[in-house]
Design a protein around this motif. Structure first.
Motif, PDB file in Angstrom:
ATOM      1  N   PHE A  13       0.804  -1.211   0.000  1.00  9.27           N
ATOM      2  CA  PHE A  13       0.000   0.000   0.000  1.00  9.27           C
ATOM      3  C   PHE A  13       0.839   1.264   0.000  1.00  9.27           C
ATOM      4  O   PHE A  13       0.425   2.281  -0.537  1.00  9.27           O
ATOM      5  N   SER A  14       2.023   1.220   0.580  1.00 12.40           N
ATOM      6  CA  SER A  14       2.867   2.415   0.533  1.00 12.40           C
ATOM      7  C   SER A  14       3.320   2.687  -0.893  1.00 12.40           C
ATOM      8  O   SER A  14       3.492   3.829  -1.291  1.00 12.40           O
ATOM      9  N   GLN A  15       3.477   1.637  -1.691  1.00 12.26           N
ATOM     10  CA  GLN A  15       3.841   1.811  -3.096  1.00 12.26           C
ATOM     11  C   GLN A  15       2.675   2.378  -3.902  1.00 12.26           C
ATOM     12  O   GLN A  15       2.866   3.079  -4.884  1.00 12.26           O
ATOM     13  N   LEU A  16       1.450   2.075  -3.481  1.00 12.08           N
ATOM     14  CA  LEU A  16       0.258   2.529  -4.195  1.00 12.08           C
ATOM     15  C   LEU A  16      -0.254   3.887  -3.731  1.00 12.08           C
ATOM     16  O   LEU A  16      -1.131   4.460  -4.352  1.00 12.08           O
ATOM     17  N   LYS A  17       0.281   4.381  -2.630  1.00 11.08           N
ATOM     18  CA  LYS A  17      -0.298   5.532  -1.941  1.00 11.08           C
ATOM     19  C   LYS A  17      -0.726   6.665  -2.867  1.00 11.08           C
ATOM     20  O   LYS A  17      -1.870   7.100  -2.829  1.00 11.08           O
ATOM     21  N   ASP A  18       0.153   7.174  -3.682  1.00 14.53           N
ATOM     22  CA  ASP A  18      -0.185   8.316  -4.530  1.00 14.53           C
ATOM     23  C   ASP A  18      -0.494   7.926  -5.968  1.00 14.53           C
ATOM     24  O   ASP A  18      -0.865   8.773  -6.762  1.00 14.53           O
ATOM     25  N   ARG A  19      -0.343   6.664  -6.294  1.00 12.43           N
ATOM     26  CA  ARG A  19      -0.478   6.267  -7.687  1.00 12.43           C
ATOM     27  C   ARG A  19      -1.758   5.535  -8.020  1.00 12.43           C
ATOM     28  O   ARG A  19      -2.066   5.353  -9.188  1.00 12.43           O
TER      29      ARG A  19
END
Length: 107
Positions: A13-19
């Motif tokens: 989820f940290s990888q997806l946060k802004d994307r």
């Protein structure tokens, strides 16, 4: 729940946060929890709180209810309207404290 599940989940989820749109994060979260249920029961609400995690207002009602531990371990979000709205809209009208689906719309 395996010890590394929480780490893997937070990492993803940290990888997806802004994307990623919040509706995608909501659907992914639901799928991950359903997948986790296939390997066995989820941690009870009492165990979840004891380990330092927050629970939503509806889970809190179940946690304080005079029911057995088995009744406190299903994926309660499965029947919650917040999940249904969050999986379909990027800005759902949900505002419950400590609800993961509310947190997704804010990220």
């Amino acid at each position: 729940m395996p010890a590394d599940f929480d780490f893997e989940f937070r990492s993803l989820f940290s990888q997806l946060k802004d994307r990623a749109p919040s509706s995608l994060k909501a659907r992914l979260y639901s799928a991950l929890v359903r997948s986790q249920q296939e390997s066995g029961p989820l941690a009870s609400l009492d165990t979840t709180v004891a380990s330092g995690h927050k629970i939503c207002v509806f889970e809190k009602l179940v946690q304080i209810a005079p029911v057995g531990e088995k009744a406190k371990s299903p994926f309660f979000c499965k029947v919650c309207h917040a999940r249904a709205l969050a999986e379909r809209f990027d800005h759902p009208p949900i505002f419950w404290p400590h609800c993961p689906y509310v947190e997704f719309k804010g990220s």
